[in-house]
Write an enzyme that holds these catalytic residues in place. Structure first.
Site, PDB file in Angstrom:
ATOM      1  CE  LYS A 204     -45.608  15.343 -63.164  1.00 27.42           C
ATOM      2  NZ  LYS A 204     -46.789  14.634 -63.664  1.00 27.42           N
TER       3      LYS A 204
ATOM      4  NE  ARG B  91     -50.016  14.573 -58.986  1.00 29.68           N
ATOM      5  CZ  ARG B  91     -51.267  14.134 -58.824  1.00 29.68           C
ATOM      6  NH1 ARG B  91     -51.515  13.100 -58.041  1.00 29.68           N
ATOM      7  NH2 ARG B  91     -52.275  14.733 -59.435  1.00 29.68           N
TER       8      ARG B  91
ATOM      9  CD  GLU C 246     -36.282   9.484 -61.752  1.00 32.51           C
ATOM     10  OE1 GLU C 246     -36.484   8.784 -62.759  1.00 32.51           O
ATOM     11  OE2 GLU C 246     -36.938   9.367 -60.705  1.00 32.51           O
TER      12      GLU C 246
ATOM     13  CE  LYS D 259     -45.616  18.495 -65.649  1.00 33.68           C
ATOM     14  NZ  LYS D 259     -46.598  17.459 -65.744  1.00 33.68           N
TER      15      LYS D 259
ATOM     16  CB  SER E 214     -51.079  24.583 -65.393  1.00 29.58           C
ATOM     17  OG  SER E 214     -50.652  23.976 -64.190  1.00 29.58           O
TER      18      SER E 214
ATOM     19  CE1 TYR F 252     -51.937  23.188 -70.627  1.00 32.33           C
ATOM     20  CE2 TYR F 252     -50.035  24.021 -69.424  1.00 32.33           C
ATOM     21  CZ  TYR F 252     -50.957  23.031 -69.654  1.00 32.33           C
ATOM     22  OH  TYR F 252     -50.906  21.871 -68.928  1.00 32.33           O
TER      23      TYR F 252
HETATM   24  C1  PBG Z   1     -50.015  14.249 -64.055  1.00 32.82           C
HETATM   25  C2  PBG Z   1     -49.590  15.450 -64.768  1.00 32.82           C
HETATM   26  C3  PBG Z   1     -49.503  16.707 -64.196  1.00 32.82           C
HETATM   27  C4  PBG Z   1     -49.111  17.572 -65.188  1.00 32.82           C
HETATM   28  C5  PBG Z   1     -48.947  16.838 -66.361  1.00 32.82           C
HETATM   29  N1  PBG Z   1     -49.229  15.508 -66.065  1.00 32.82           N
HETATM   30  C6  PBG Z   1     -49.854  17.173 -62.844  1.00 32.82           C
HETATM   31  C7  PBG Z   1     -49.335  16.529 -61.664  1.00 32.82           C
HETATM   32  O1  PBG Z   1     -48.327  15.837 -61.662  1.00 32.82           O
HETATM   33  O2  PBG Z   1     -50.008  16.729 -60.660  1.00 32.82           O
HETATM   34  C8  PBG Z   1     -48.934  19.029 -64.983  1.00 32.82           C
HETATM   35  C9  PBG Z   1     -48.966  19.898 -66.145  1.00 32.82           C
HETATM   36  C10 PBG Z   1     -49.194  21.321 -65.854  1.00 32.82           C
HETATM   37  O3  PBG Z   1     -49.171  21.793 -64.709  1.00 32.82           O
HETATM   38  O4  PBG Z   1     -49.389  22.052 -66.836  1.00 32.82           O
HETATM   39  N2  PBG Z   1     -49.852  13.086 -64.572  1.00 32.82           N
END
Ligand code: PBG
Length: 326
Positions: free
Chosen positions: A196, A218, A234, A249, A275, A314
């Site tokens: 991620k 983050r 990872e 992701k 998103s 989505y």
């Molecule tokens: C956080 C989490 C995030 C997403 C899924 N789980 C956001 C982040 O890490 O800030 C993002 C998913 C998306 O953008 O559609 N645990």
């Protein structure tokens, strides 16, 4: 390879029926996962401004939506919970009667067969919006593991089919696996958000999940977008700790990572079309700059072609309904 005019690739492109016959990659609704945002209350449906077509929904509405998703043929949902109250330790995440356990109970009644995946993380539950417990302004890895394991256990007890840790703490897959096994949930799989990345494409999600960090970012726990060798490490770690499925992701900017993870490990692989990827397509389409249905099909096909077995998107519901095509 200069076999022209003997070989003419266009011969198999002349009609859709021919193209379909030799198509190498397929996207099916059964491989798609629809993310859902559950909020407290009843009869609540609050649209997310930066994600047209996506809304936060209360438990009753989520259950109805799940029924519709099953009817449309979508394979699975991924639940994100927004709790009644947030605090420094994210205590809403581990409550047996928390938002996710309540949603699971309602979905089971309404759409029994659906594969329900739950997001295991603290950022939706903490008042500071970080994915773990803080010590002197920094996310403290090891104490966070215990809370994540308790959260996963609360979800398993409430009937989650798969738990999906998205926090990126080191060692969390092992901690969750041990907690599940010790409580008799050795049959519950873990989908690890293994690679991620600290991405600029999560902005709209943070509106939907109300999880924007109150300070900082983050990058101290999510991966540097520049690193693919590290992504492979990872993934190896998470598999070693007991992950049943792994995730890359975001999806489209990381197709090379998807390909390498699939080739190296051959594990069931999910990719998350996040998103920001969704919002880009929606915004361009709303302006009439691209054809939404084509862009959606093309991106999902590319993600599958790169090597993803499962896509979290989505657009899942729209795709299952045929992308608005007759
Ligand atoms: C956080 C989490 C995030 C997403 C899924 N789980 C956001 C982040 O890490 O800030 C993002 C998913 C998306 O953008 O559609 N645990």
């Amino acid at each position: 390879m200069s076999r022209f005019p003997t070989y003419r690739p266009r011969r198999l492109r002349r009609r859709e029926a021919l193209r379909r016959l030799v198509r190498e990659t397929h996207v099916s609704a059964t491989q798609l996962v629809q993310p859902l945002f559950v909020v407290p209350g009843t009869n609540v449906e609050t649209p997310v401004a930066s994600m047209p077509g996506v809304a936060q929904m209360s438990v009753d509405r989520i259950a109805e939506e799940c029924q519709r998703l099953v009817d449309a043929g979508v394979g699975s949902v991924l639940l994100f919970g927004i709790p009644d109250t947030k605090d420094a330790t994210g205590s809403g995440a581990v409550a047996p009667d928390g938002i996710i356990p309540r949603a699971l109970a309602a979905i089971r009644r309404a759409a029994g067969d659906l594969v329900v995946i739950t997001d295991v993380c603290l950022c939706e539950y903490t008042d500071h919006g970080h994915c773990g417990l803080l010590r002197e302004g920094e996310v403290d890895n090891d104490p966070t593991l215990e809370v994540l394991a308790a959260e996963a256990l609360a979800h398993a007890r409430a009937g989650a089919d798969i738990v999906a840790p998205s926090d990126m703490m080191d060692g969390r897959v092992g901690a969750i696996r041990r907690a599940l096994d010790a409580a008799g949930f050795e049959h519950v799989p873990i989908l690890a958000y293994a690679a991620k990345f600290a991405s600029g494409f999560y902005g709209p999600f943070r509106d939907a999940a109300e999880s924007t960090p109150a300070f900082g970012d983050r990058r101290g726990y999510q991966m540097d977008p520049a690193n693919v060798e590290e992504a492979l490490r990872e993934v190896a770690l998470d598999i070693d700790e007991g992950a049943d499925m792994v995730m890359v992701k975001p999806a489209l900017p990381y197709l090379d990572v998807i390909r390498r993870v699939k080739e190296r490990f051959g594990y069931p692989l999910a990719a998350y079309q996040v998103s920001g990827e969704y919002a880009m397509i929606k915004a361009a389409a709303a302006n009439g700059w691209i054809d939404e249905a084509r862009a959606v099909e093309e991106t999902l096909t590319a993600i599958r072609r790169a090597g993803a077995d499962v896509i979290i998107t989505y657009f899942a519901h729209d795709v299952a309904r045929g992308l608005g095509r007759p």
